[in-house]
Write a protein that holds these residues in place. Structure first.
Motif, PDB file in Angstrom:
ATOM      1  N   SER A 117       0.837  -1.209   0.000  1.00  0.00           N
ATOM      2  CA  SER A 117       0.000   0.000   0.000  1.00  0.00           C
ATOM      3  C   SER A 117       0.869   1.255   0.000  1.00  0.00           C
ATOM      4  O   SER A 117       0.607   2.215  -0.734  1.00  0.00           O
ATOM      5  N   ARG A 118       1.929   1.258   0.824  1.00  0.00           N
ATOM      6  CA  ARG A 118       2.842   2.408   0.857  1.00  0.00           C
ATOM      7  C   ARG A 118       3.560   2.564  -0.481  1.00  0.00           C
ATOM      8  O   ARG A 118       3.710   3.681  -0.991  1.00  0.00           O
ATOM      9  N   LEU A 119       4.007   1.454  -1.064  1.00  0.00           N
ATOM     10  CA  LEU A 119       4.680   1.512  -2.365  1.00  0.00           C
ATOM     11  C   LEU A 119       3.737   2.065  -3.444  1.00  0.00           C
ATOM     12  O   LEU A 119       4.152   2.876  -4.281  1.00  0.00           O
ATOM     13  N   LEU A 120       2.493   1.637  -3.428  1.00  0.00           N
ATOM     14  CA  LEU A 120       1.519   2.143  -4.402  1.00  0.00           C
ATOM     15  C   LEU A 120       1.310   3.645  -4.240  1.00  0.00           C
ATOM     16  O   LEU A 120       1.213   4.373  -5.228  1.00  0.00           O
ATOM     17  N   ARG A 121       1.263   4.127  -2.985  1.00  0.00           N
ATOM     18  CA  ARG A 121       1.107   5.572  -2.766  1.00  0.00           C
ATOM     19  C   ARG A 121       2.317   6.337  -3.295  1.00  0.00           C
ATOM     20  O   ARG A 121       2.184   7.406  -3.881  1.00  0.00           O
ATOM     21  N   VAL A 122       3.523   5.784  -3.099  1.00  0.00           N
ATOM     22  CA  VAL A 122       4.738   6.424  -3.623  1.00  0.00           C
ATOM     23  C   VAL A 122       4.670   6.461  -5.154  1.00  0.00           C
ATOM     24  O   VAL A 122       4.966   7.484  -5.778  1.00  0.00           O
ATOM     25  N   LEU A 123       4.270   5.352  -5.761  1.00  0.00           N
ATOM     26  CA  LEU A 123       4.170   5.297  -7.217  1.00  0.00           C
ATOM     27  C   LEU A 123       3.173   6.326  -7.742  1.00  0.00           C
ATOM     28  O   LEU A 123       3.466   7.055  -8.700  1.00  0.00           O
ATOM     29  N   VAL A 124       2.024   6.428  -7.115  1.00  0.00           N
ATOM     30  CA  VAL A 124       1.020   7.413  -7.542  1.00  0.00           C
ATOM     31  C   VAL A 124       1.574   8.827  -7.395  1.00  0.00           C
ATOM     32  O   VAL A 124       1.417   9.660  -8.294  1.00  0.00           O
ATOM     33  N   ASP A 125       2.251   9.103  -6.293  1.00  0.00           N
ATOM     34  CA  ASP A 125       2.855  10.436  -6.106  1.00  0.00           C
ATOM     35  C   ASP A 125       3.882  10.731  -7.197  1.00  0.00           C
ATOM     36  O   ASP A 125       3.926  11.831  -7.750  1.00  0.00           O
ATOM     37  N   GLU A 126       4.716   9.748  -7.517  1.00  0.00           N
ATOM     38  CA  GLU A 126       5.729   9.935  -8.558  1.00  0.00           C
ATOM     39  C   GLU A 126       5.080  10.168  -9.923  1.00  0.00           C
ATOM     40  O   GLU A 126       5.522  11.020 -10.689  1.00  0.00           O
ATOM     41  N   LEU A 127       4.042   9.415 -10.236  1.00  0.00           N
ATOM     42  CA  LEU A 127       3.378   9.569 -11.527  1.00  0.00           C
ATOM     43  C   LEU A 127       2.652  10.909 -11.640  1.00  0.00           C
ATOM     44  O   LEU A 127       2.556  11.476 -12.722  1.00  0.00           O
ATOM     45  N   ARG A 128       2.160  11.416 -10.531  1.00  0.00           N
ATOM     46  CA  ARG A 128       1.526  12.748 -10.555  1.00  0.00           C
ATOM     47  C   ARG A 128       2.521  13.829 -10.937  1.00  0.00           C
ATOM     48  O   ARG A 128       2.161  14.828 -11.545  1.00  0.00           O
ATOM     49  N   GLU A 129       3.780  13.630 -10.574  1.00  0.00           N
ATOM     50  CA  GLU A 129       4.830  14.606 -10.864  1.00  0.00           C
ATOM     51  C   GLU A 129       5.347  14.491 -12.299  1.00  0.00           C
ATOM     52  O   GLU A 129       6.035  15.363 -12.787  1.00  0.00           O
ATOM     53  N   THR A 130       5.024  13.392 -12.947  1.00  0.00           N
ATOM     54  CA  THR A 130       5.543  13.094 -14.276  1.00  0.00           C
ATOM     55  C   THR A 130       4.662  13.699 -15.348  1.00  0.00           C
ATOM     56  O   THR A 130       3.442  13.694 -15.243  1.00  0.00           O
ATOM     57  N   GLN A 131       5.303  14.219 -16.390  1.00  0.00           N
ATOM     58  CA  GLN A 131       4.542  14.741 -17.520  1.00  0.00           C
ATOM     59  C   GLN A 131       4.421  13.660 -18.576  1.00  0.00           C
ATOM     60  O   GLN A 131       5.376  12.933 -18.853  1.00  0.00           O
ATOM     61  N   GLU A 132       3.235  13.575 -19.150  1.00  0.00           N
ATOM     62  CA  GLU A 132       3.009  12.595 -20.199  1.00  0.00           C
ATOM     63  C   GLU A 132       3.843  12.959 -21.420  1.00  0.00           C
ATOM     64  O   GLU A 132       3.979  14.113 -21.781  1.00  0.00           O
ATOM     65  N   GLN A 133       4.437  11.942 -22.032  1.00  0.00           N
ATOM     66  CA  GLN A 133       5.235  12.137 -23.236  1.00  0.00           C
ATOM     67  C   GLN A 133       4.315  12.026 -24.452  1.00  0.00           C
ATOM     68  O   GLN A 133       3.421  11.195 -24.474  1.00  0.00           O
ATOM     69  N   PRO A 134       4.552  12.834 -25.475  1.00  0.00           N
ATOM     70  CA  PRO A 134       3.626  12.889 -26.605  1.00  0.00           C
ATOM     71  C   PRO A 134       3.824  11.805 -27.658  1.00  0.00           C
ATOM     72  O   PRO A 134       3.549  12.027 -28.816  1.00  0.00           O
ATOM     73  N   LEU A 135       4.293  10.641 -27.269  1.00  0.00           N
ATOM     74  CA  LEU A 135       4.490   9.576 -28.247  1.00  0.00           C
ATOM     75  C   LEU A 135       3.280   8.661 -28.249  1.00  0.00           C
ATOM     76  O   LEU A 135       2.856   8.175 -27.209  1.00  0.00           O
ATOM     77  N   HIS A 136       2.735   8.452 -29.411  1.00  0.00           N
ATOM     78  CA  HIS A 136       1.600   7.558 -29.541  1.00  0.00           C
ATOM     79  C   HIS A 136       1.828   6.711 -30.782  1.00  0.00           C
ATOM     80  O   HIS A 136       1.894   7.233 -31.883  1.00  0.00           O
ATOM     81  N   LEU A 137       1.990   5.429 -30.581  1.00  0.00           N
ATOM     82  CA  LEU A 137       2.209   4.522 -31.697  1.00  0.00           C
ATOM     83  C   LEU A 137       1.038   3.552 -31.750  1.00  0.00           C
ATOM     84  O   LEU A 137       1.042   2.505 -31.098  1.00  0.00           O
ATOM     85  N   PRO A 138      -0.001   3.906 -32.512  1.00  0.00           N
ATOM     86  CA  PRO A 138      -1.181   3.047 -32.569  1.00  0.00           C
ATOM     87  C   PRO A 138      -0.886   1.727 -33.270  1.00  0.00           C
ATOM     88  O   PRO A 138      -0.032   1.653 -34.151  1.00  0.00           O
ATOM     89  N   GLU A 139      -1.577   0.693 -32.842  1.00  0.00           N
ATOM     90  CA  GLU A 139      -1.438  -0.639 -33.440  1.00  0.00           C
ATOM     91  C   GLU A 139      -2.401  -0.767 -34.612  1.00  0.00           C
ATOM     92  O   GLU A 139      -3.601  -0.589 -34.455  1.00  0.00           O
ATOM     93  N   PRO A 140      -1.891  -1.103 -35.789  1.00  0.00           N
ATOM     94  CA  PRO A 140      -2.788  -1.273 -36.935  1.00  0.00           C
ATOM     95  C   PRO A 140      -3.617  -2.547 -36.811  1.00  0.00           C
ATOM     96  O   PRO A 140      -3.160  -3.536 -36.226  1.00  0.00           O
ATOM     97  N   GLN A 141      -4.810  -2.521 -37.374  1.00  0.00           N
ATOM     98  CA  GLN A 141      -5.694  -3.690 -37.378  1.00  0.00           C
ATOM     99  C   GLN A 141      -5.701  -4.388 -38.730  1.00  0.00           C
ATOM    100  O   GLN A 141      -5.849  -5.597 -38.801  1.00  0.00           O
ATOM    101  N   ASP A 142      -5.549  -3.625 -39.799  1.00  0.00           N
ATOM    102  CA  ASP A 142      -5.553  -4.181 -41.136  1.00  0.00           C
ATOM    103  C   ASP A 142      -4.340  -5.088 -41.333  1.00  0.00           C
ATOM    104  O   ASP A 142      -3.226  -4.749 -40.913  1.00  0.00           O
ATOM    105  N   ASP A 143      -4.546  -6.240 -41.976  1.00  0.00           N
ATOM    106  CA  ASP A 143      -3.460  -7.201 -42.187  1.00  0.00           C
ATOM    107  C   ASP A 143      -2.283  -6.594 -42.940  1.00  0.00           C
ATOM    108  O   ASP A 143      -1.123  -6.876 -42.636  1.00  0.00           O
TER     109      ASP A 143
END
Length: 168
Positions: free
Chosen positions: A34-60
């Motif tokens: 539980s403490r580790l999860l709270r630390v992880l959530v705190d760390e992720l709140r401080e992190t900025q999302e990176q603008p990389l998005h690599l969508p997975e294609p569906q077409d063969d």
């Protein structure tokens, strides 16, 4: 995608490592987890999302294209040349990329290459090695593309990834 701190990475590994599966006793008791999860959530709140998005294609056909370029990101073949290998015209592939992934071939291939670059840089490869391994003609054009998409230079990205955990 997030650029995780060293602390966030280690906490995530502690929470998801192999000792947390199968019938092995948990590495941490419930209160510690539980403490580790709270630390992880705190760390992720401080992190900025990176603008990389690599969508997975569906077409063969797009999946074949993705496999080919994922295996050889430095391949500089044109869409026409790649299309011949998978039995589709460049016009068809362009339309599919735009309709399914919302990107042009150039944009998608750049995203794919940056994704591979992130992996190589995290593994300790230098900027020049990474640039050539991912298909850029020179390190300068790689640095410009990387900085445009990720928001920092490859060198700074590597430094962040290799910096010691805060508070050590």
């Amino acid at each position: 995608m997030f650029l995780a701190s060293g602390l966030a990475r280690e906490v995530l590994l502690a929470l998801t490592g192999p000792h947390n599966y199968d019938h092995a006793p948990p590495a941490h008791n419930r209160a510690a987890r539980s403490r580790l999860l709270r630390v992880l959530v705190d760390e992720l709140r401080e992190t900025q999302e990176q603008p990389l998005h690599l969508p997975e294609p569906q077409d063969d056909r797009l999946q074949s294209l993705a496999r080919m370029l994922s295996q050889r990101p430095a391949d500089n073949a044109s869409l026409t040349e790649l299309g011949k290998k998978i039995g589709a015209s460049s016009r068809t592939l362009s339309r599919l990329l735009r309709n399914e992934l919302g990107m042009t071939f150039y944009e998608w291939r750049t995203q794919l290459r940056i994704y591979h670059a992130l992996v190589l840089l995290a593994d300790g490869h230098d900027t020049t090695q990474t640039a050539y391994a991912c298909g850029w003609a020179n390190p300068s054009s790689f640095i410009a593309a990387f900085t445009n998409i990720i928001g920092t230079t490859p060198g700074r990205y590597r430094a962040i990834r290799q910096s010691p955990v805060r508070g050590s």
